[in-house]
Design an enzyme around this catalytic site. Sequence first.
Site, PDB file in Angstrom:
ATOM      1  N   TYR A   1      29.923  33.338  35.612  1.00 34.54           N
ATOM      2  CA  TYR A   1      31.828  32.846  35.814  1.00 34.54           C
ATOM      3  C   TYR A   1      32.214  34.359  35.779  1.00 34.54           C
ATOM      4  CZ  TYR A   1      36.407  31.398  34.681  1.00 34.54           C
ATOM      5  OH  TYR A   1      37.623  31.334  33.803  1.00 34.54           O
TER       6      TYR A   1
ATOM      7  N   ASP B   1      45.193  22.683  46.616  1.00 31.77           N
ATOM      8  CA  ASP B   1      44.886  22.790  45.535  1.00 31.77           C
ATOM      9  C   ASP B   1      43.752  21.531  46.046  1.00 31.77           C
ATOM     10  OD1 ASP B   1      43.222  21.261  42.853  1.00 31.77           O
ATOM     11  OD2 ASP B   1      44.515  22.631  41.821  1.00 31.77           O
TER      12      ASP B   1
ATOM     13  N   LYS C   1      33.840  37.176  37.836  1.00 36.57           N
ATOM     14  CA  LYS C   1      35.707  36.984  37.665  1.00 36.57           C
ATOM     15  C   LYS C   1      35.424  39.164  36.980  1.00 36.57           C
ATOM     16  CE  LYS C   1      37.500  33.265  36.813  1.00 36.57           C
ATOM     17  NZ  LYS C   1      38.742  32.623  37.398  1.00 36.57           N
TER      18      LYS C   1
ATOM     19  N   THR D   1      43.935  24.408  28.563  1.00 38.68           N
ATOM     20  CA  THR D   1      43.766  23.458  29.858  1.00 38.68           C
ATOM     21  C   THR D   1      42.642  22.020  29.925  1.00 38.68           C
ATOM     22  OG1 THR D   1      42.530  24.767  31.512  1.00 38.68           O
ATOM     23  CG2 THR D   1      44.860  25.208  30.945  1.00 38.68           C
TER      24      THR D   1
END
Length: 248
Positions: free
Chosen positions: A143, A37, A147, A178
């Site tokens: 996006y 990460d 995806k 999140t």
Amino acid sequence: MPRFTDKIALVTGSGSGIGKATVDQLIAEGAKVIGADLNPGDATENYVPVITDVTQEDQVQAAVQTAVDRFGSLDLAFNVAGASKSAPIEEMSEGDWDFTVDLVLKGIFLSVKHEARAMTGGGAIVNVASLNAHVPMWFGAAYVAGKAGAEGFTKNAALELGGKGIRVNAILPGLVSTPLTSAFSENEALSKEFEESIVLSRPAAPEEIAKPMLFLASDDASYITGTSLVVDGGWEITGYPDLSKYMG
Ligand SMILES: NC(=O)c1ccc[n+]([C@@H]2O[C@H](COP(=O)([O-])OP(=O)(O)OC[C@H]3O[C@@H](n4cnc5c(N)ncnc54)[C@H](O)[C@@H]3O)[C@@H](O)[C@H]2O)c1
């Protein structure tokens, strides 16, 4: 019974949200985990953080090599890292498009490429796509395209890697609480619209995505490859709220 005793797992996007929940559950079930990460957090007894940008091949390769050097092999991989820059198509810059598609699509390609090379004894890979692979989202063209590409790539990877004993599947989360979606949850009117669209009337907790990911990686899913598991609280069957009035 723990399902992953002494298994070696790599998790990209391990520092936050769904990736962090995946790391915690893998360790609770006996795995040793390499976390790749930009901000992977601190090392613990069974967690080795490697600062990694998944859009950079040399860094992805180094993270995978860390697993091999430290533990001798790689058995499992969870490709979770992701983010996006949103804009209406007519105003979207080439840079914003590249940022998003590089991260959510090229990042998956580079990760699977090097993970598969290291899985000399077979293995299982889970790629995080999104419900947006199936459902468009206002101002999310990059996006959504990335995806959808990640879902298609997953099927191709399953086709090519099955002969090596490597299963590859995608998970398509709906709305998950999140840091990525905090702007949504902080907007009361928008949150209400989401709750009305989601059959189970709430976002998922990160653990509710991590658990199905672990299922796909486990021997319980030994005959599952090249598929997509939508984990969305029944959102796909109702459609997506009109975000255009909240954005732009
Ligand atoms: N939260 C949701 O509602 C939702 C829904 C569908 C899909 N997803 C997908 O789930 C995945 C995880 O999202 P989240 O909600 O846990 O977000 P998050 O922001 O909590 O975590 C994302 C992690 O990815 C890392 N990251 C970002 N760019 C990176 C890069 N270039 N290299 C390495 N690491 C990088 C970040 O540092 C962060 O730790 C993403 O792929 C996201 O698109 C999330």
